[in-house]
Design a protein around this motif. Structure first.
Motif, PDB file in Angstrom:
ATOM      1  N   ASN A 155      -8.437   8.291   2.817  1.00  0.00           N
ATOM      2  CA  ASN A 155      -7.771   9.541   2.449  1.00  0.00           C
ATOM      3  C   ASN A 155      -6.921  10.035   3.611  1.00  0.00           C
ATOM      4  OD1 ASN A 155      -7.031  11.750   0.961  1.00  0.00           O
ATOM      5  ND2 ASN A 155      -8.905  12.916   1.428  1.00  0.00           N
ATOM      6  N   VAL A 156      -5.913   9.241   3.944  1.00  0.00           N
ATOM      7  CA  VAL A 156      -5.028   9.551   5.075  1.00  0.00           C
ATOM      8  C   VAL A 156      -3.603   9.599   4.547  1.00  0.00           C
ATOM      9  CG1 VAL A 156      -4.170   8.814   7.326  1.00  0.00           C
ATOM     10  CG2 VAL A 156      -6.569   8.403   6.690  1.00  0.00           C
ATOM     11  N   PRO A 157      -2.943  10.750   4.633  1.00  0.00           N
ATOM     12  CA  PRO A 157      -1.567  10.818   4.136  1.00  0.00           C
ATOM     13  C   PRO A 157      -0.636   9.949   4.965  1.00  0.00           C
ATOM     14  CG  PRO A 157      -2.124  12.826   5.341  1.00  0.00           C
ATOM     15  CD  PRO A 157      -3.394  12.034   5.205  1.00  0.00           C
ATOM     16  N   ASN A 158       0.182   9.197   4.272  1.00  0.00           N
ATOM     17  CA  ASN A 158       1.175   8.331   4.921  1.00  0.00           C
ATOM     18  C   ASN A 158       0.529   7.406   5.957  1.00  0.00           C
ATOM     19  OD1 ASN A 158       3.373   9.560   3.482  1.00  0.00           O
ATOM     20  ND2 ASN A 158       3.198  11.288   4.906  1.00  0.00           N
ATOM     21  N   HIS A 159      -0.496   6.719   5.496  1.00  0.00           N
ATOM     22  CA  HIS A 159      -1.182   5.786   6.377  1.00  0.00           C
ATOM     23  C   HIS A 159      -0.160   4.755   6.886  1.00  0.00           C
ATOM     24  CE1 HIS A 159      -3.988   2.832   7.902  1.00  0.00           C
ATOM     25  NE2 HIS A 159      -5.010   3.648   7.664  1.00  0.00           N
ATOM     26  N   PRO A 160      -0.085   4.529   8.196  1.00  0.00           N
ATOM     27  CA  PRO A 160       0.916   3.593   8.748  1.00  0.00           C
ATOM     28  C   PRO A 160       0.845   2.202   8.135  1.00  0.00           C
ATOM     29  CG  PRO A 160      -0.091   4.853  10.504  1.00  0.00           C
ATOM     30  CD  PRO A 160      -0.864   5.184   9.261  1.00  0.00           C
ATOM     31  N   LEU A 161      -0.387   1.709   7.894  1.00  0.00           N
ATOM     32  CA  LEU A 161      -0.525   0.381   7.315  1.00  0.00           C
ATOM     33  C   LEU A 161      -0.001   0.339   5.878  1.00  0.00           C
ATOM     34  CD1 LEU A 161      -1.434  -2.489   7.747  1.00  0.00           C
ATOM     35  CD2 LEU A 161      -3.755  -1.810   7.022  1.00  0.00           C
ATOM     36  N   VAL A 162      -0.224   1.423   5.136  1.00  0.00           N
ATOM     37  CA  VAL A 162       0.283   1.508   3.762  1.00  0.00           C
ATOM     38  C   VAL A 162       1.811   1.496   3.752  1.00  0.00           C
ATOM     39  CG1 VAL A 162       0.455   2.984   1.713  1.00  0.00           C
ATOM     40  CG2 VAL A 162      -1.755   2.678   2.857  1.00  0.00           C
ATOM     41  N   ILE A 163       2.396   2.308   4.639  1.00  0.00           N
ATOM     42  CA  ILE A 163       3.866   2.351   4.722  1.00  0.00           C
ATOM     43  C   ILE A 163       4.416   0.975   5.076  1.00  0.00           C
ATOM     44  CG2 ILE A 163       5.824   3.369   5.912  1.00  0.00           C
ATOM     45  CD1 ILE A 163       4.386   5.262   4.023  1.00  0.00           C
ATOM     46  N   PHE A 164       3.783   0.317   6.030  1.00  0.00           N
ATOM     47  CA  PHE A 164       4.237  -1.012   6.442  1.00  0.00           C
ATOM     48  C   PHE A 164       4.146  -2.003   5.280  1.00  0.00           C
ATOM     49  CE2 PHE A 164       3.119  -5.267   7.958  1.00  0.00           C
ATOM     50  CZ  PHE A 164       4.249  -5.565   8.707  1.00  0.00           C
ATOM     51  N   LEU A 165       3.036  -1.960   4.513  1.00  0.00           N
ATOM     52  CA  LEU A 165       2.859  -2.890   3.391  1.00  0.00           C
ATOM     53  C   LEU A 165       3.852  -2.602   2.263  1.00  0.00           C
ATOM     54  CD1 LEU A 165      -1.042  -3.137   3.238  1.00  0.00           C
ATOM     55  CD2 LEU A 165       0.574  -4.891   4.003  1.00  0.00           C
ATOM     56  N   ILE A 166       4.166  -1.314   2.047  1.00  0.00           N
ATOM     57  CA  ILE A 166       5.151  -0.966   1.011  1.00  0.00           C
ATOM     58  C   ILE A 166       6.523  -1.537   1.366  1.00  0.00           C
ATOM     59  CG2 ILE A 166       6.431   0.942  -0.030  1.00  0.00           C
ATOM     60  CD1 ILE A 166       3.873   2.585   0.070  1.00  0.00           C
ATOM     61  N   VAL A 167       6.910  -1.355   2.634  1.00  0.00           N
ATOM     62  CA  VAL A 167       8.197  -1.905   3.090  1.00  0.00           C
ATOM     63  C   VAL A 167       8.185  -3.428   2.976  1.00  0.00           C
ATOM     64  CG1 VAL A 167       9.705  -2.203   5.085  1.00  0.00           C
ATOM     65  CG2 VAL A 167       8.695   0.035   4.616  1.00  0.00           C
ATOM     66  N   LEU A 168       7.081  -4.042   3.390  1.00  0.00           N
ATOM     67  CA  LEU A 168       6.963  -5.499   3.318  1.00  0.00           C
ATOM     68  C   LEU A 168       7.037  -5.985   1.873  1.00  0.00           C
ATOM     69  CD1 LEU A 168       6.434  -8.086   4.977  1.00  0.00           C
ATOM     70  CD2 LEU A 168       3.986  -7.723   4.565  1.00  0.00           C
ATOM     71  N   PHE A 169       6.433  -5.227   0.966  1.00  0.00           N
ATOM     72  CA  PHE A 169       6.456  -5.599  -0.448  1.00  0.00           C
ATOM     73  C   PHE A 169       7.877  -5.600  -1.004  1.00  0.00           C
ATOM     74  CE2 PHE A 169       6.620  -4.171  -4.865  1.00  0.00           C
ATOM     75  CZ  PHE A 169       5.928  -5.183  -5.489  1.00  0.00           C
ATOM     76  N   TRP A 170       8.616  -4.525  -0.746  1.00  0.00           N
ATOM     77  CA  TRP A 170       9.974  -4.428  -1.310  1.00  0.00           C
ATOM     78  C   TRP A 170      10.921  -5.432  -0.668  1.00  0.00           C
ATOM     79  CZ3 TRP A 170      10.739  -2.642  -5.797  1.00  0.00           C
ATOM     80  CH2 TRP A 170       9.970  -1.594  -6.290  1.00  0.00           C
ATOM     81  N   LEU A 171      10.724  -5.696   0.612  1.00  0.00           N
ATOM     82  CA  LEU A 171      11.525  -6.756   1.238  1.00  0.00           C
ATOM     83  C   LEU A 171      11.187  -8.110   0.621  1.00  0.00           C
ATOM     84  CD1 LEU A 171      11.492  -5.779   5.022  1.00  0.00           C
ATOM     85  CD2 LEU A 171      13.316  -5.451   3.359  1.00  0.00           C
ATOM     86  N   GLY A 172       9.919  -8.302   0.275  1.00  0.00           N
ATOM     87  CA  GLY A 172       9.507  -9.543  -0.399  1.00  0.00           C
ATOM     88  C   GLY A 172      10.111  -9.670  -1.783  1.00  0.00           C
ATOM     89  N   VAL A 173      10.223  -8.542  -2.483  1.00  0.00           N
ATOM     90  CA  VAL A 173      10.862  -8.556  -3.811  1.00  0.00           C
ATOM     91  C   VAL A 173      12.325  -8.980  -3.694  1.00  0.00           C
ATOM     92  CG1 VAL A 173      11.609  -7.109  -5.737  1.00  0.00           C
ATOM     93  CG2 VAL A 173       9.294  -6.872  -4.828  1.00  0.00           C
ATOM     94  N   VAL A 174      13.022  -8.391  -2.718  1.00  0.00           N
ATOM     95  CA  VAL A 174      14.434  -8.749  -2.506  1.00  0.00           C
ATOM     96  C   VAL A 174      14.558 -10.227  -2.126  1.00  0.00           C
ATOM     97  CG1 VAL A 174      16.492  -8.316  -1.099  1.00  0.00           C
ATOM     98  CG2 VAL A 174      15.063  -6.404  -1.844  1.00  0.00           C
ATOM     99  N   TYR A 175      13.666 -10.685  -1.258  1.00  0.00           N
ATOM    100  CA  TYR A 175      13.696 -12.081  -0.811  1.00  0.00           C
ATOM    101  C   TYR A 175      13.425 -13.049  -1.968  1.00  0.00           C
ATOM    102  CZ  TYR A 175      12.257 -16.379   1.521  1.00  0.00           C
ATOM    103  OH  TYR A 175      12.126 -17.695   1.899  1.00  0.00           O
ATOM    104  N   THR A 176      12.536 -12.660  -2.878  1.00  0.00           N
ATOM    105  CA  THR A 176      12.189 -13.532  -4.003  1.00  0.00           C
ATOM    106  C   THR A 176      13.292 -13.565  -5.051  1.00  0.00           C
ATOM    107  OG1 THR A 176       9.837 -13.045  -3.659  1.00  0.00           O
ATOM    108  CG2 THR A 176      10.463 -13.977  -5.790  1.00  0.00           C
ATOM    109  N   LEU A 177      13.848 -12.394  -5.371  1.00  0.00           N
ATOM    110  CA  LEU A 177      14.855 -12.314  -6.427  1.00  0.00           C
ATOM    111  C   LEU A 177      16.240 -12.744  -5.950  1.00  0.00           C
ATOM    112  CD1 LEU A 177      13.863  -8.955  -8.175  1.00  0.00           C
ATOM    113  CD2 LEU A 177      13.291 -11.294  -8.866  1.00  0.00           C
ATOM    114  N   PHE A 178      16.589 -12.403  -4.707  1.00  0.00           N
ATOM    115  CA  PHE A 178      17.933 -12.696  -4.192  1.00  0.00           C
ATOM    116  C   PHE A 178      17.835 -13.405  -2.838  1.00  0.00           C
ATOM    117  CE2 PHE A 178      17.833  -8.455  -6.233  1.00  0.00           C
ATOM    118  CZ  PHE A 178      18.431  -8.803  -7.438  1.00  0.00           C
TER     119      PHE A 178
END
Length: 371
Positions: A90-113
């Motif tokens: 229960n930590v707002p804007n957990h650094p690890l969560v933010i990092f994983l979200i960014v990593l996820f969307w970069l992975g989506v871009v890398y996979t699709l394009f």
């Protein structure tokens, strides 16, 4: 129809499976669906529904291309870990969560394009790396946490639409380049079809004279040589002086006057601005057709009347010939269709081609606008 049914069927199956998985994960306590954010929940569910539908629809393709399947599975694992960390800490804007979200969307871009990502990977990694460093800096600064933490998240999301517009621009530029190259290739093909067509007709004329041992044969050879020089060297240009095109038409008519011994009335009136330019070898197609389908089929009183005028606004070409309606035409030929195609490529939305046919005459008018 079957393809559309398959897509909708896949979408329905994905919807049912995803709903069951979501409810099962919530029941097991792995995820928690917020009741006070229905719009956010719907958007997230829609995204995963599209992903699941895509995976099911292209299952055979993904099965053959295991590298893509591995990337998709890695993205699912990253998303699952992100949800687990966010739900159990229960930590707002957990650094690890933010990092994983960014990593996820970069992975989506890398996979699709993948090609787009490879082209801009340095810019993407550098941008998000700096933004993550800035986020970590203000995230652990207690004096500025409440004031700036949301601003940092917005900064992390901000490059996404920029990357999307860069990708959209790349696709638009690629599409326009492809369309331009396709049009240019088609135009060059049409030009090569015009030249042999003219050469075939003119060689027939020369053959008729040589068979009769006519003294006019050398004159025909000279005129043919001059005309072939024009088609080879000037015909490849995008534009030529309209006065040169007039000379070309006059030479062609002179060749036919030498060939035909019957009474043929040929009139060519022209009044053009001296510096006007036009695409080469446009009018010759109509003149060839007038001879082929009119003069050569008639035994008496054959005529061709042609005018070419230009003003500051447009170029106006008109040709009229008579024909024998009792003579059945073997084929329409490729000339007129080539002309229509060339006009659509060279003068899109700037030309008007009108054909008027009566029982005994055939008239074609071509107006080319300059603006």
């Amino acid at each position: 129809m079957s393809s559309a049914v398959k897509k909708y069927k896949t979408f329905g199956i994905a919807f049912v499976l995803l709903a069951l998985v979501v409810f099962f994960l919530e029941w097991m306590g792995f995820i928690k669906i917020p009741k006070d954010a229905p719009l956010e929940t719907a958007i997230i569910f829609a995204f995963w529904l599209l992903v699941a539908s895509f995976a099911l629809y292209h299952y055979n393709y993904l099965k053959k291309n295991k590298a893509i399947l591995v990337k998709v599975l890695v993205l699912f694992i990253i998303a699952f870990i992100t949800f687990e960390i966010e739900n159990h800490f229960n930590v707002p804007n957990h650094p690890l969560v933010i990092f994983l979200i960014v990593l996820f969307w970069l992975g989506v871009v890398y996979t699709l394009f993948p090609k787009f990502f490879a082209k801009y990977k340095v810019l993407i990694v550098l941008t998000y790396g700096l933004l993550l460093c800035y986020f970590l800096y203000i995230r652990f600064d207690e004096n500025y946490l409440d004031l700036h933490h949301q601003k940092a998240i917005n900064l992390l999301v901000f490059p996404i639409p920029i990357l999307f517009f860069i990708w959209a621009y790349e696709q638009w530029k690629w599409f326009n380049t492809l369309k331009s190259e396709k049009a240019k290739a088609e135009l060059e093909l049409l030009k090569t079809q015009v030249n042999p067509h003219f050469l075939f007709n003119t060689l027939n004329n020369l053959y008729a004279l040589t068979v009769k041992h006519s003294e006019k044969a050398p004159e025909v050879v000279l005129k043919l040589s001059d005309m072939m020089r024009y088609t080879i060297y000037e015909g490849k240009n995008d534009r030529v002086l309209i006065t040169e095109e007039i000379s070309y038409l006059e030479n062609y008519m002179a060749l036919h006057k030498i060939r035909h011994h019957k009474n043929v009335s040929l009139k060519f009136n022209h009044n053009v601005l001296p510096n006007d330019e036009v695409a080469p070898l446009l009018f010759i197609i109509l003149l060839e057709n007038a001879f082929k389908h009119g003069v050569e089929k008639l035994t008496n009183d054959a005529f061709i009347e042609m005018t070419l005028n230009s003003t500051k606004k447009d170029i106006h070409f008109s040709i009229t010939n008579n024909y024998d309606s009792s003579v059945k035409q073997s084929n329409k030929g490729i000339g007129l269709e080539n002309l229509k195609r060339r006009l659509s490529l060279t003068y899109p939305d700037l030309h008007k081609l009108t054909i008027n046919k009566t029982a005994t005459t055939y008239n074609v008018e071509l107006i080319i606008s300059k603006v």
